[in-house]
Enzyme design. Structure first.
Site, PDB file in Angstrom:
ATOM      1  N   ASP A 105      20.311  21.492  56.845  1.00 17.34           N
ATOM      2  CA  ASP A 105      19.496  22.552  57.433  1.00 17.34           C
ATOM      3  C   ASP A 105      18.323  21.867  58.128  1.00 17.34           C
ATOM      4  O   ASP A 105      17.329  21.508  57.507  1.00 17.34           O
ATOM      5  CB  ASP A 105      19.033  23.509  56.329  1.00 17.34           C
ATOM      6  CG  ASP A 105      18.138  24.623  56.864  1.00 17.34           C
ATOM      7  OD1 ASP A 105      17.794  24.575  58.060  1.00 17.34           O
ATOM      8  OD2 ASP A 105      17.795  25.523  56.085  1.00 17.34           O
ATOM      9  N   TYR A 155       5.238  38.724  54.691  1.00 10.28           N
ATOM     10  CA  TYR A 155       4.616  37.977  53.590  1.00 10.28           C
ATOM     11  C   TYR A 155       3.114  38.252  53.492  1.00 10.28           C
ATOM     12  O   TYR A 155       2.320  37.326  53.345  1.00 10.28           O
ATOM     13  CB  TYR A 155       4.854  36.469  53.763  1.00 10.28           C
ATOM     14  CG  TYR A 155       6.216  36.017  53.315  1.00 10.28           C
ATOM     15  CD1 TYR A 155       6.581  36.069  51.974  1.00 10.28           C
ATOM     16  CD2 TYR A 155       7.158  35.529  54.223  1.00 10.28           C
ATOM     17  CE1 TYR A 155       7.839  35.660  51.548  1.00 10.28           C
ATOM     18  CE2 TYR A 155       8.418  35.117  53.798  1.00 10.28           C
ATOM     19  CZ  TYR A 155       8.749  35.185  52.459  1.00 10.28           C
ATOM     20  OH  TYR A 155       9.984  34.768  52.037  1.00 10.28           O
ATOM     21  N   LYS A 200      13.973  26.915  64.777  1.00  5.12           N
ATOM     22  CA  LYS A 200      12.551  26.943  65.165  1.00  5.12           C
ATOM     23  C   LYS A 200      12.215  26.330  66.536  1.00  5.12           C
ATOM     24  O   LYS A 200      11.757  27.018  67.430  1.00  5.12           O
ATOM     25  CB  LYS A 200      11.723  26.294  64.066  1.00  5.12           C
ATOM     26  CG  LYS A 200      11.772  27.127  62.777  1.00  5.12           C
ATOM     27  CD  LYS A 200      10.788  26.674  61.757  1.00  5.12           C
ATOM     28  CE  LYS A 200      10.553  27.710  60.689  1.00  5.12           C
ATOM     29  NZ  LYS A 200      11.488  27.719  59.571  1.00  5.12           N
ATOM     30  N   TYR A 247      14.080  25.472  50.836  1.00  2.05           N
ATOM     31  CA  TYR A 247      13.930  26.802  51.455  1.00  2.05           C
ATOM     32  C   TYR A 247      14.954  26.893  52.584  1.00  2.05           C
ATOM     33  O   TYR A 247      15.001  26.017  53.452  1.00  2.05           O
ATOM     34  CB  TYR A 247      12.517  27.010  52.017  1.00  2.05           C
ATOM     35  CG  TYR A 247      12.398  28.311  52.768  1.00  2.05           C
ATOM     36  CD1 TYR A 247      12.147  29.504  52.086  1.00  2.05           C
ATOM     37  CD2 TYR A 247      12.591  28.368  54.146  1.00  2.05           C
ATOM     38  CE1 TYR A 247      12.087  30.707  52.761  1.00  2.05           C
ATOM     39  CE2 TYR A 247      12.535  29.577  54.825  1.00  2.05           C
ATOM     40  CZ  TYR A 247      12.279  30.741  54.128  1.00  2.05           C
ATOM     41  OH  TYR A 247      12.231  31.936  54.805  1.00  2.05           O
TER      42      TYR A 247
HETATM   43  C1  LIG Z   1      12.290  28.639  58.769  1.00  2.00           C
HETATM   44  C2  LIG Z   1      13.460  28.087  58.079  1.00  2.00           C
HETATM   45  C3  LIG Z   1      14.621  28.859  57.860  1.00  2.00           C
HETATM   46  C4  LIG Z   1      14.701  30.315  58.225  1.00  2.00           C
HETATM   47  O1  LIG Z   1      14.571  30.536  59.589  1.00  2.00           O
HETATM   48  P1  LIG Z   1      14.170  32.009  60.098  1.00  2.00           P
HETATM   49  O2  LIG Z   1      14.243  31.932  61.577  1.00  2.00           O
HETATM   50  O3  LIG Z   1      12.780  32.270  59.591  1.00  2.00           O
HETATM   51  O4  LIG Z   1      15.169  32.964  59.530  1.00  2.00           O
HETATM   52  C5  LIG Z   1      15.700  28.247  57.251  1.00  2.00           C
HETATM   53  N1  LIG Z   1      15.657  26.961  56.886  1.00  2.00           N
HETATM   54  C6  LIG Z   1      14.573  26.188  57.081  1.00  2.00           C
HETATM   55  C7  LIG Z   1      14.603  24.755  56.679  1.00  2.00           C
HETATM   56  C8  LIG Z   1      13.424  26.722  57.667  1.00  2.00           C
HETATM   57  O5  LIG Z   1      12.334  25.962  57.836  1.00  2.00           O
END
Ligand SMILES: *Cc1c(COP(=O)(O)O)cnc(C)c1O
Length: 433
Positions: free
Chosen positions: A244, A22, A273, A150
């Site tokens: 998510d 990015y 994460k 996202y």
């Molecule tokens: C960061 C993130 C992702 C993607 O994770 P990556 O390890 O960067 O592929 C998916 N969903 C949410 C809510 C995120 O914050």
């Protein structure tokens, strides 16, 4: 951009060969060369030390180099760094799978391990699609997600992101679009979603949402009753619900999962994460027993058709087990609740600065939303934060803090002071009203 005299040789040499994420590499300044990390501090090659407000894309929730995680990784590396998870088993992956449902109050849930958040969401989509296929409902191939959301950078996950603000305009039409709706924040938007689900009866495999906070979409918060409404609507229309929790999960909001704030359980859940405390790449897709049962059969083709090379990586799972220990042994959730009390008053003075649109936060998240004029203003601010001795990286129209949960109070105060100072400077520099 070229390096100054104090920059290490590898920085410019490597910059001419690496492709940064990015980043418009023609105009972006060189990144800061980090040579050491510890706790909430990042040491640069020129000897400066930055206080870290980001925790490396929100992941390093125990600070950097926590000795308990470092020991676990070193111990595991000496035993088994990795063995394939078909035909072979390793202790850290099996232990982690057994611990997660207990710690997250999700009894009976199964864990599937991948290496990144995006792939964990892809696996959630595949589980949902194959769940319906195995049950003989072959028409359910669509997914529904929400504006401002996202869910990752891979093809299937891009289709779930906000189509306008979701970073992926260049790829529109490359992937089949999915259904994007407004979050059911009130009766009217809930009725609209109800009508959409009714109109799409039998075609939707799952609804996917970031619970309580939409992260990369601008750290936008919603009330817990949004999740209760979603649970109710999904049950009514017989659709699977996916949380998510890759950003919200594992303590960021003061509970292990954001869904716990609404007392709502999803059918499928994704984590990444913070899963290894931000040390090694690992993600998990958890599915309820009811979902898992649809894959139990005497037919091979009913099994989950997915298997990344590094699934259940022993090093990463050992790091994740050590990270989970720290939530219990060092009282992380209480620390996040204390952070929440500190962050709001510390950032409140920003409200009086011209150009500030909103100051908000929850748990270990603090956000100042700005009337940003363009990318040059973001770049200018990023440089000013480094000058102030902090690593804070504004994006889209927000300056935010997602610090380590155990950040010392003095460091947190310095981060908040830096935000007030730099936002005031930005406001004056760009003549905000
Ligand atoms: C960061 C993130 C992702 C993607 O994770 P990556 O390890 O960067 O592929 C998916 N969903 C949410 C809510 C995120 O914050």
């Amino acid at each position: 951009m070229t390096a100054d005299d104090t920059a290490p040789d590898w920085l410019q040499t490597g910059y001419d060969s690496i492709w940064m994420p990015y980043t418009q590499m023609q105009t972006a300044p060189l990144p800061q060369a980090a040579v050491a990390t510890r706790g909430s501090r990042i040491t640069l090659a020129d000897g400066r030390e930055l206080i870290d407000g980001v925790a490396s894309w929100w992941a390093a929730c125990h600070g950097y180099n926590h000795p308990h995680i470092v020991d676990a990784i070193q111990g595991q590396a000496a035993k088994i760094p990795h063995v394939m998870l078909a035909g072979l088993a390793n202790e850290p992956a099996f232990t982690l799978a057994a611990r997660l449902p207990r710690l997250l109050d999700l009894p009976g849930y199964r864990a599937f391990f991948s290496e990144s958040g995006s792939v964990a969401v892809e696996v959630a989509l595949k589980i949902a699609a194959q769940y319906w296929h195995n049950k003989g409902e072959t028409g359910r191939k669509k997914f529904l997600s929400f504006r401002g959301g996202y869910h990752g950078d891979t093809f299937a996950t891009m289709a779930l992101c906000d189509p306008v603000d979701g970073f992926h305009a260049a790829f529109q039409g490359v992937v089949p679009g999915q259904l994007i709706a407004d979050l059911p924040r009130d009766d009217a938007s809930a009725a609209a979603l109800d009508a959409l689900l009714a109109a799409e009866a039998g075609t939707i495999a799952a609804v996917v949402v970031e619970p309580i906070v939409q992260g990369a979409g601008g750290m936008k918060l919603h009330a817990p009753d949004v999740l209760s409404r979603l649970r109710h609507l999904c049950d009514t229309h017989g659709v699977l619900l996916v949380f998510d929790e890759i950003f919200s999960g594992l303590g960021r909001l003061g509970t292990m999962l954001a869904g716990q704030l609404a007392d709502v359980k999803p059918d499928i859940l994704t984590l990444s994460k913070t899963l290894t405390g931000g040390t090694l790449p690992l993600s998990a897709t958890l599915a309820s027993d009811a979902v898992f049962q649809a894959f139990q059969s005497d037919k091979l083709e009913h099994c989950l058709m997915h298997g990344p090379t590094f699934t259940g990586n022993a090093l990463a799972c050992a790091a994740a087990n050590a990270s989970l220990d720290l939530f219990q042994d060092e009282g992380r959730l209480a620390q996040v609740q204390a952070l929440e009390q500190l962050l709001a008053p510390a950032l409140a003075p920003c409200r009086d600065i011209p150009g500030v649109k909103d100051v908000r936060g929850q748990g270990a998240i603090g956000v100042v939303e700005l009337d940003i004029g363009g990318f040059e203003e973001l770049t200018w601010m990023r440089g000013r934060f480094i000058e102030e001795g902090v690593f804070i990286r504004p994006f889209s129209d927000i300056v935010y803090l997602t610090p380590a949960y155990n950040i010392p109070a003095d460091d947190l105060a310095r981060l908040c002071d830096a935000i007030i100072k730099v936002v005031a400077d930005w406001s004056a520099q760009f003549e905000k009203k």
